[in-house]
Design an enzyme around this catalytic site. Structure first.
Site, PDB file in Angstrom:
ATOM      1  N   LYS A  13     -28.024 -20.780 -22.430  1.00  0.00           N
ATOM      2  CA  LYS A  13     -27.378 -19.831 -23.148  1.00  0.00           C
ATOM      3  C   LYS A  13     -26.645 -18.930 -22.092  1.00  0.00           C
ATOM      4  O   LYS A  13     -25.255 -18.777 -22.558  1.00  0.00           O
ATOM      5  CB  LYS A  13     -28.494 -19.034 -23.857  1.00  0.00           C
ATOM      6  CG  LYS A  13     -29.455 -19.819 -24.781  1.00  0.00           C
ATOM      7  CD  LYS A  13     -30.137 -18.984 -25.653  1.00  0.00           C
ATOM      8  CE  LYS A  13     -31.197 -18.109 -24.893  1.00  0.00           C
ATOM      9  NZ  LYS A  13     -32.264 -18.795 -24.346  1.00  0.00           N
ATOM     10  N   ARG A  87     -34.857 -14.400 -32.348  1.00  0.00           N
ATOM     11  CA  ARG A  87     -35.784 -15.368 -31.803  1.00  0.00           C
ATOM     12  C   ARG A  87     -36.781 -15.319 -32.816  1.00  0.00           C
ATOM     13  O   ARG A  87     -37.936 -16.035 -32.674  1.00  0.00           O
ATOM     14  CB  ARG A  87     -36.296 -14.564 -30.506  1.00  0.00           C
ATOM     15  CG  ARG A  87     -35.530 -15.368 -29.526  1.00  0.00           C
ATOM     16  CD  ARG A  87     -36.070 -14.350 -28.022  1.00  0.00           C
ATOM     17  NE  ARG A  87     -36.324 -15.230 -26.955  1.00  0.00           N
ATOM     18  CZ  ARG A  87     -35.454 -14.927 -26.103  1.00  0.00           C
ATOM     19  NH1 ARG A  87     -34.619 -14.191 -25.864  1.00  0.00           N
ATOM     20  NH2 ARG A  87     -35.808 -15.443 -24.679  1.00  0.00           N
TER      21      ARG A  87
HETATM   22  P1  AMP Z   1     -34.300 -14.062 -22.101  1.00  0.00           P
HETATM   23  O1  AMP Z   1     -33.552 -13.516 -20.873  1.00  0.00           O
HETATM   24  O2  AMP Z   1     -33.407 -14.324 -23.261  1.00  0.00           O
HETATM   25  O3  AMP Z   1     -35.214 -15.210 -21.687  1.00  0.00           O
HETATM   26  O4  AMP Z   1     -35.241 -12.897 -22.136  1.00  0.00           O
HETATM   27  C1  AMP Z   1     -36.236 -12.232 -21.400  1.00  0.00           C
HETATM   28  C2  AMP Z   1     -37.312 -11.697 -21.991  1.00  0.00           C
HETATM   29  O5  AMP Z   1     -36.960 -10.639 -22.982  1.00  0.00           O
HETATM   30  C3  AMP Z   1     -37.932 -12.403 -23.151  1.00  0.00           C
HETATM   31  O6  AMP Z   1     -38.989 -13.445 -22.645  1.00  0.00           O
HETATM   32  C4  AMP Z   1     -38.618 -11.529 -24.140  1.00  0.00           C
HETATM   33  O7  AMP Z   1     -39.783 -10.767 -23.685  1.00  0.00           O
HETATM   34  C5  AMP Z   1     -37.669 -10.347 -24.013  1.00  0.00           C
HETATM   35  N1  AMP Z   1     -36.675 -10.578 -25.111  1.00  0.00           N
HETATM   36  C6  AMP Z   1     -35.424 -11.011 -25.211  1.00  0.00           C
HETATM   37  N2  AMP Z   1     -34.628 -11.102 -26.368  1.00  0.00           N
HETATM   38  C7  AMP Z   1     -35.825 -10.976 -27.205  1.00  0.00           C
HETATM   39  C8  AMP Z   1     -35.801 -11.270 -28.618  1.00  0.00           C
HETATM   40  N3  AMP Z   1     -34.673 -11.347 -29.379  1.00  0.00           N
HETATM   41  N4  AMP Z   1     -36.882 -10.899 -29.070  1.00  0.00           N
HETATM   42  C9  AMP Z   1     -38.051 -10.659 -28.594  1.00  0.00           C
HETATM   43  N5  AMP Z   1     -38.067 -10.466 -27.005  1.00  0.00           N
HETATM   44  C10 AMP Z   1     -36.766 -10.835 -26.472  1.00  0.00           C
END
Ligand code: AMP
Length: 209
Positions: A13, A87
């Site tokens: 992504k 999410r």
């Molecule tokens: P990512 O870089 O998108 O994998 O996000 C890293 C971490 O940030 C995730 O594992 C969650 O702990 C938190 N996070 C990011 N976006 C969301 C979201 N939309 N809802 C809840 N937690 C989020």
């Protein structure tokens, strides 16, 4: 144009959103990056959410929605590429209250590709560019090609936590696909070749928006 890039952790992504940003000339908003920034800056919200992020769990809906709302409040009328949100169905509903999304790109990537990709992922501390120890190596080991910043491995890119993140995705995030499919805004992109160049995938995405 307001675009959501949706897919499991490690589906690319962030990489695709960064490339789309330069082709479309609209901002890229990553809730994962916003979360890491709060944690790095040790803000009161950062201190509250670090335990979720570091263990691969989702930050509670109301906190992440508050963080996103703040980022979406400046004038974004030309559009944006949103990555990492929604999410959960609750977040999809919250987003609908904030703005109208034109298209949702759904990245379909087999889990074995995801695990190998995430285990080898590195990111620039300074500009956020993403590298891979196997498929997308920096020219100088440990240094970002674009800005010279130091590369690091994310806290949550360890095999045990990757599996937890995939479980959370299956349980909480994948129903979001049906939510957008029912509204007619979902476009599927299949990425089953682990060595597929990001440019080819971005071309596919561009043809769908
Ligand atoms: P990512 O870089 O998108 O994998 O996000 C890293 C971490 O940030 C995730 O594992 C969650 O702990 C938190 N996070 C990011 N976006 C969301 C979201 N939309 N809802 C809840 N937690 C989020």
């Amino acid at each position: 144009m307001k675009i959501v890039i949706f897919g499991p952790p490690g589906s690319g992504k962030g990489t695709y959103a960064t490339l789309l940003k330069s082709q479309l000339g609209i901002p890229h908003i990553s809730t994962g990056d916003l979360v890491r920034e709060e944690i790095k800056n040790k803000t009161p919200i950062g201190d509250k959410i670090v335990k979720y992020s570091n263990s691969g769990k989702l930050v509670p809906d109301e906190i992440i929605t508050q963080i996103l709302k703040r980022r979406l409040s400046p004038d974004l009328s030309k559009g944006f590429i949103l990555e990492g949100y929604p999410r959960s169905i609750e977040q999809a509903k919250q987003l609908e209250n904030m703005t109208k999304i034109d298209v949702v790109i759904n990245l379909n990537v087999p889990s074995e590709v995801i695990v190998s990709r995430l285990s080898a992922r590195m990111q620039c501390k300074n500009c956020g560019s993403i590298y891979n120890e196997q498929t997308l190596k920096p020219k100088v080991p440990g240094k970002c090609d674009k800005c010279g910043g130091a590369l690091f491995k994310r806290e949550d890119d360890q095999p045990k936590i990757i599996l937890e993140r995939l479980k959370v995705y299956e349980q909480t995030s994948s129903p979001v696909v049906d939510y957008y499919r029912a509204r007619g805004s979902l476009r599927d992109v299949i990425v089953d070749d682990p060595n597929a160049s990001p440019d080819i995938v971005v071309k596919k995405i561009m043809s769908l928006i």
